[in-house]
Scaffold this motif. Structure first.
Motif, PDB file in Angstrom:
ATOM      1  N   HIS A 237      61.993  20.979 -72.333  1.00 12.05           N
ATOM      2  CA  HIS A 237      61.019  20.412 -73.255  1.00 12.05           C
ATOM      3  C   HIS A 237      59.750  19.926 -72.558  1.00 12.05           C
ATOM      4  CE1 HIS A 237      64.788  20.052 -75.650  1.00 12.05           C
ATOM      5  NE2 HIS A 237      63.980  20.411 -76.621  1.00 12.05           N
ATOM      6  N   PHE A 238      59.825  19.667 -71.278  1.00  8.45           N
ATOM      7  CA  PHE A 238      58.670  19.156 -70.536  1.00  8.45           C
ATOM      8  C   PHE A 238      58.536  19.944 -69.225  1.00  8.45           C
ATOM      9  CE2 PHE A 238      60.437  15.790 -73.133  1.00  8.45           C
ATOM     10  CZ  PHE A 238      59.321  15.251 -73.780  1.00  8.45           C
ATOM     11  N   PRO A 239      58.241  21.233 -69.304  1.00 10.59           N
ATOM     12  CA  PRO A 239      58.311  22.109 -68.121  1.00 10.59           C
ATOM     13  C   PRO A 239      57.293  21.813 -67.030  1.00 10.59           C
ATOM     14  CG  PRO A 239      57.312  23.260 -69.980  1.00 10.59           C
ATOM     15  CD  PRO A 239      57.847  21.971 -70.510  1.00 10.59           C
ATOM     16  N   GLN A 240      56.167  21.114 -67.363  1.00  2.15           N
ATOM     17  CA  GLN A 240      55.131  20.846 -66.365  1.00  2.15           C
ATOM     18  C   GLN A 240      55.088  19.378 -65.942  1.00  2.15           C
ATOM     19  OE1 GLN A 240      53.236  23.338 -65.119  1.00  2.15           O
ATOM     20  NE2 GLN A 240      54.370  24.767 -66.411  1.00  2.15           N
ATOM     21  N   LEU A 241      56.080  18.587 -66.347  1.00  2.77           N
ATOM     22  CA  LEU A 241      56.044  17.142 -66.098  1.00  2.77           C
ATOM     23  C   LEU A 241      56.027  16.827 -64.606  1.00  2.77           C
ATOM     24  CD1 LEU A 241      56.074  14.539 -67.832  1.00  2.77           C
ATOM     25  CD2 LEU A 241      58.520  14.371 -67.355  1.00  2.77           C
ATOM     26  N   GLU A 242      55.086  15.947 -64.212  1.00  2.09           N
ATOM     27  CA  GLU A 242      54.977  15.518 -62.821  1.00  2.09           C
ATOM     28  C   GLU A 242      55.396  14.061 -62.642  1.00  2.09           C
ATOM     29  OE1 GLU A 242      50.980  16.225 -61.603  1.00  2.09           O
ATOM     30  OE2 GLU A 242      51.092  18.402 -61.891  1.00  2.09           O
ATOM     31  N   CYS A 243      55.147  13.238 -63.656  1.00  3.71           N
ATOM     32  CA  CYS A 243      55.408  11.807 -63.521  1.00  3.71           C
ATOM     33  C   CYS A 243      56.007  11.251 -64.810  1.00  3.71           C
ATOM     34  CB  CYS A 243      54.108  11.075 -63.180  1.00  3.71           C
ATOM     35  SG  CYS A 243      54.271   9.287 -63.056  1.00  3.71           S
ATOM     36  N   LEU A 244      57.120  10.534 -64.690  1.00  2.10           N
ATOM     37  CA  LEU A 244      57.750   9.858 -65.826  1.00  2.10           C
ATOM     38  C   LEU A 244      57.863   8.371 -65.506  1.00  2.10           C
ATOM     39  CD1 LEU A 244      59.347   9.753 -68.511  1.00  2.10           C
ATOM     40  CD2 LEU A 244      61.415  10.226 -67.174  1.00  2.10           C
ATOM     41  N   LYS A 245      57.277   7.520 -66.372  1.00  2.00           N
ATOM     42  CA  LYS A 245      57.342   6.084 -66.182  1.00  2.00           C
ATOM     43  C   LYS A 245      57.941   5.440 -67.427  1.00  2.00           C
ATOM     44  CE  LYS A 245      53.303   5.840 -63.104  1.00  2.00           C
ATOM     45  NZ  LYS A 245      51.993   5.189 -62.860  1.00  2.00           N
ATOM     46  N   ILE A 246      58.949   4.603 -67.218  1.00  2.00           N
ATOM     47  CA  ILE A 246      59.621   3.909 -68.316  1.00  2.00           C
ATOM     48  C   ILE A 246      59.602   2.422 -68.018  1.00  2.00           C
ATOM     49  CG2 ILE A 246      61.784   3.630 -69.593  1.00  2.00           C
ATOM     50  CD1 ILE A 246      62.476   6.503 -68.828  1.00  2.00           C
ATOM     51  N   ARG A 247      59.102   1.645 -68.978  1.00  2.00           N
ATOM     52  CA  ARG A 247      58.988   0.205 -68.762  1.00  2.00           C
ATOM     53  C   ARG A 247      59.531  -0.559 -69.964  1.00  2.00           C
ATOM     54  NH1 ARG A 247      53.541  -3.506 -68.466  1.00  2.00           N
ATOM     55  NH2 ARG A 247      54.495  -5.352 -67.582  1.00  2.00           N
ATOM     56  N   ASP A 248      60.462  -1.466 -69.703  1.00  2.00           N
ATOM     57  CA  ASP A 248      61.002  -2.364 -70.729  1.00  2.00           C
ATOM     58  C   ASP A 248      61.506  -1.621 -71.958  1.00  2.00           C
ATOM     59  OD1 ASP A 248      60.729  -4.940 -69.526  1.00  2.00           O
ATOM     60  OD2 ASP A 248      58.578  -4.787 -69.775  1.00  2.00           O
ATOM     61  N   CYS A 249      62.176  -0.502 -71.736  1.00  2.00           N
ATOM     62  CA  CYS A 249      62.881   0.200 -72.819  1.00  2.00           C
ATOM     63  C   CYS A 249      64.372  -0.085 -72.623  1.00  2.00           C
ATOM     64  CB  CYS A 249      62.591   1.693 -72.785  1.00  2.00           C
ATOM     65  SG  CYS A 249      60.861   2.116 -73.088  1.00  2.00           S
ATOM     66  N   TRP A 250      64.777  -1.299 -72.899  1.00  2.00           N
ATOM     67  CA  TRP A 250      66.102  -1.778 -72.505  1.00  2.00           C
ATOM     68  C   TRP A 250      67.241  -1.164 -73.305  1.00  2.00           C
ATOM     69  CZ3 TRP A 250      68.871  -4.789 -76.093  1.00  2.00           C
ATOM     70  CH2 TRP A 250      68.146  -5.204 -77.204  1.00  2.00           C
ATOM     71  N   LYS A 251      66.926  -0.529 -74.447  1.00  2.00           N
ATOM     72  CA  LYS A 251      67.978   0.096 -75.251  1.00  2.00           C
ATOM     73  C   LYS A 251      68.259   1.539 -74.845  1.00  2.00           C
ATOM     74  CE  LYS A 251      67.199  -2.611 -79.491  1.00  2.00           C
ATOM     75  NZ  LYS A 251      66.869  -2.518 -80.935  1.00  2.00           N
ATOM     76  N   LEU A 252      67.341   2.138 -74.101  1.00  2.00           N
ATOM     77  CA  LEU A 252      67.475   3.549 -73.739  1.00  2.00           C
ATOM     78  C   LEU A 252      68.671   3.756 -72.801  1.00  2.00           C
ATOM     79  CD1 LEU A 252      66.244   6.380 -73.975  1.00  2.00           C
ATOM     80  CD2 LEU A 252      64.821   5.834 -71.992  1.00  2.00           C
ATOM     81  N   LYS A 253      69.600   4.594 -73.220  1.00  2.00           N
ATOM     82  CA  LYS A 253      70.849   4.763 -72.475  1.00  2.00           C
ATOM     83  C   LYS A 253      70.653   5.561 -71.183  1.00  2.00           C
ATOM     84  CE  LYS A 253      73.673   4.613 -76.674  1.00  2.00           C
ATOM     85  NZ  LYS A 253      74.591   5.387 -77.566  1.00  2.00           N
ATOM     86  N   GLU A 254      69.918   6.651 -71.276  1.00  2.00           N
ATOM     87  CA  GLU A 254      69.657   7.445 -70.071  1.00  2.00           C
ATOM     88  C   GLU A 254      68.348   8.193 -70.225  1.00  2.00           C
ATOM     89  OE1 GLU A 254      72.023  11.608 -70.861  1.00  2.00           O
ATOM     90  OE2 GLU A 254      73.178   9.943 -70.037  1.00  2.00           O
ATOM     91  N   ILE A 255      67.784   8.563 -69.093  1.00  2.00           N
ATOM     92  CA  ILE A 255      66.506   9.265 -69.132  1.00  2.00           C
ATOM     93  C   ILE A 255      66.750  10.756 -69.341  1.00  2.00           C
ATOM     94  CG2 ILE A 255      65.319   7.538 -67.759  1.00  2.00           C
ATOM     95  CD1 ILE A 255      65.704   9.177 -65.336  1.00  2.00           C
ATOM     96  N   LEU A 256      65.695  11.501 -69.343  1.00  2.00           N
ATOM     97  CA  LEU A 256      65.721  12.915 -69.695  1.00  2.00           C
ATOM     98  C   LEU A 256      66.849  13.681 -68.990  1.00  2.00           C
ATOM     99  CD1 LEU A 256      63.891  14.870 -71.338  1.00  2.00           C
ATOM    100  CD2 LEU A 256      62.718  15.366 -69.210  1.00  2.00           C
ATOM    101  N   THR A 257      67.690  14.356 -69.778  1.00  2.00           N
ATOM    102  CA  THR A 257      68.792  15.146 -69.232  1.00  2.00           C
ATOM    103  C   THR A 257      68.263  16.300 -68.384  1.00  2.00           C
ATOM    104  OG1 THR A 257      70.079  14.625 -71.204  1.00  2.00           O
ATOM    105  CG2 THR A 257      70.882  16.419 -69.823  1.00  2.00           C
ATOM    106  N   GLU A 258      68.888  16.508 -67.227  1.00  2.00           N
ATOM    107  CA  GLU A 258      68.516  17.592 -66.315  1.00  2.00           C
ATOM    108  C   GLU A 258      67.052  17.529 -65.895  1.00  2.00           C
ATOM    109  OE1 GLU A 258      69.655  21.262 -68.132  1.00  2.00           O
ATOM    110  OE2 GLU A 258      71.791  20.801 -68.065  1.00  2.00           O
ATOM    111  N   ILE A 259      66.517  16.298 -65.854  1.00  2.00           N
ATOM    112  CA  ILE A 259      65.127  16.137 -65.457  1.00  2.00           C
ATOM    113  C   ILE A 259      64.877  16.628 -64.033  1.00  2.00           C
ATOM    114  CG2 ILE A 259      65.457  13.754 -64.634  1.00  2.00           C
ATOM    115  CD1 ILE A 259      62.657  13.107 -65.674  1.00  2.00           C
ATOM    116  N   GLU A 260      65.939  16.566 -63.221  1.00  2.00           N
ATOM    117  CA  GLU A 260      65.788  16.987 -61.824  1.00  2.00           C
ATOM    118  C   GLU A 260      65.505  18.474 -61.692  1.00  2.00           C
ATOM    119  OE1 GLU A 260      70.205  17.248 -62.805  1.00  2.00           O
ATOM    120  OE2 GLU A 260      68.498  15.924 -63.241  1.00  2.00           O
TER     121      GLU A 260
END
Length: 521
Positions: free
Chosen positions: A456-479
């Motif tokens: 879904h985000f094939p060109q993503l270079e930077c992901l920043k998450i701040r104070d999203c305390w309910k979010l269970k996990e970040i993007l699947t297979e982001i690596e």
């Protein structure tokens, strides 16, 4: 008198070790001529590190109650900077407190620096150690005299002179000062104009851009850098990243005393900057001369001419209908390429032809109401926003499904979702969206599940998450995203999201990938 050092003097007292030891709580907030009570309460809570993502959503009354409870029974000092007009009602059971407040004997009247104090400040700024070589002393004293005891002018001109300590350069500055003074009676603006004229060409738009934010606004470093990049101010230079180049520009402006550090982050880096009111006024005047941008406020109501402005910043205003008319379908299409909205009460009505050239849309509060012919609902994509590269949304209350429209923007590279930009617990992007997105920030959101993977985000270079305390996990297979360089988690993030980020880092290191940075604050 402006630029005389009132805020600096108050801050030195506020941050003095004796004050720090004496009070349980210290809070600082800037009020300014135009203010909202909710923002004052939020600013005081933020100053005392009590403003979490949940608290940020409370009403003004609830914030006031929380502030009251945090102060009750404790010894505290509150500084309200830049107050224009106020009446204070004080109730106390202690006679000594009432007598002390009624006396008003503790007022400190600020005055311009005398010649000796001005020279001491100038030497400290230019020479660090304070020693001025005899060959420069006569010229230096002549320059200081023209500052008329205003610390801001002394600091700005001192920063300019510190870059070249030769007689020839300093004589050039004196000549330029005399030339400007003959046509401009404003002392501070003369100094600022000289400093601005000596800026390298690539720094001039970066400096002027500080005035696009409201007066006394805390300017976030990350947001400013994204805006600079989207505007095209930051040009590639060898192997350096655009973010590193932007950081160097900020450092250069800081060394020239044209901007100030407001707050540091947990990593020790600058979190927010501020620009002095006088310097902001100069930037607005200069930007108007150069047709660089137009700033609206209650004293500057825009009319038809705003349609021809390349960049428009909408600060808190009182006559919003003028702005609505500026972007509706009447008249020729607007040539505006950047629209920055910092007014929570504003409703900006635009029609499809209005935004044909728009590249940057930065909204903090307010509503953007888009009109389409034949009463068509919001389309599956914003074809008329095809040029948009950078988008920031705050307090908009969109549903996550509405981001399909945003994801369809073909050139969107930077997306920041802040403070209730979207509501709901589940975000499930569709395949084919966000094809060009390079930077994504999620700040203070209620997101619980992010049902997406690397496709879904094939060109993503930077992901920043701040104070999203309910979010269970970040993007699947982001690596698996080949372009990914940085993942940052800051503030109140769930333990499962933090664990997932650490796992990704360990996996990538074991595979020999030392390019990916994972930082948790």
């Amino acid at each position: 008198m402006r630029g005389i050092g009132k805020t600096t003097f108050a801050w030195k007292l506020f941050d003095d070790s004796l004050i720090v030891c004496q009070y349980d709580i210290r809070a600082w907030v800037t009020v300014s001529q135009e203010y909202q009570m909710r923002e004052i309460f939020a600013g005081l809570l933020d100053s005392t590190n009590q403003l979490s993502s949940e608290i940020r959503k409370l009403s003004g009354g609830e914030l006031a109650d929380r502030l009251y409870k945090s102060l009750k029974g404790r010894k505290y000092i509150i500084v309200m900077d830049d107050v224009w007009d106020t009446k204070i009602v004080l109730t106390t059971r202690h006679k000594i407190v009432g007598d002390d407040a009624a006396s008003f004997d503790h007022r400190h009247d600020m005055r311009p620096l005398d010649s000796g104090e001005s020279w001491d400040l100038f030497r400290a700024k230019v020479f660090r150690g304070g020693y001025c070589p005899p060959r420069l002393e006569g010229i230096g004293l002549e320059i200081v005299k023209k500052c008329r005891g205003l610390p801001l002018s002394i600091v700005v001109i001192g920063s300019l002179l510190s870059m070249d300590k030769t007689v020839g350069y300093w004589e050039t500055i004196v000549t330029a000062l005399k030339s400007i003074l003959s046509t401009d009676g404003g002392q501070c603006s003369t100094i600022f104009s000289l400093s601005y004229n000596y800026l390298p060409a690539h720094l001039k738009p970066c400096f002027l851009y500080f005035a696009i934010f409201p007066k006394d606004h805390a300017i976030r470093r990350s947001n400013l850098i994204h805006l600079w990049v989207a505007e095209g101010f930051i040009k590639p230079n060898g192997s350096k990243s655009l973010e590193d180049i932007a950081e160097e520009c900020l450092e250069d402006l800081l060394n020239r005393s044209l901007i100030m550090v407001l707050k540091l982050g947990r990593d020790g880096k600058v979190k927010t900057y501020r620009i002095h009111d006088l310097l902001r006024d100069f930037c607005i005047t200069e930007a108007k001369k150069e047709k660089f941008f137009h700033v609206t406020n209650k004293y500057s109501i825009p009319y038809e001419g705003i349609r021809s402005e390349r960049r428009v910043s909408i600060n808190p205003v009182s006559h919003l209908e003028s702005i609505e008319h500026a972007f509706n379908s009447n008249g020729p299409p607007s040539t505006t390429r950047s629209l920055v909205l910092y007014d929570e009460d504003a409703e900006i009505i635009v029609s499809e032809p209005s935004f044909g050239l728009l590249r940057v849309l930065d909204m903090k509060g307010g509503k953007l109401l888009i009109e389409f012919p034949k009463e068509i609902a919001l389309p599956p994509n914003f074809k008329f926003l095809a040029a948009l590269k950078k988008l920031t949304l705050s307090h908009c209350g969109l549903g996550w499904k509405d981001l399909t429209m945003v994801g369809s923007l073909p050139n969107l590279e930077v997306l920041k979702l802040n403070d209730e930009a979207c509501e709901g617990g589940v975000w499930e992007p569709n395949e084919g969206e966000f094809r060009m997105l390079k930077s994504l920030e999620l700040n203070y959101l209620d997101l619980v599940e992010w049902r997406a993977d690397d496709s879904h985000f094939p060109q993503l270079e930077c992901l920043k998450i701040r104070d999203c305390w309910k979010l269970k996990e970040i993007l699947t297979e982001i690596e698996n995203i080949p372009t990914l360089e940085k993942i940052e988690l800051e503030g109140e993030c769930s333990s499962s999201a933090v664990a997932f980020a650490k796992l990704i880092l360990d996996q990538q290191l074991s595979l020999g990938n030392d390019v990916l940075q994972v930082r948790i604050f």
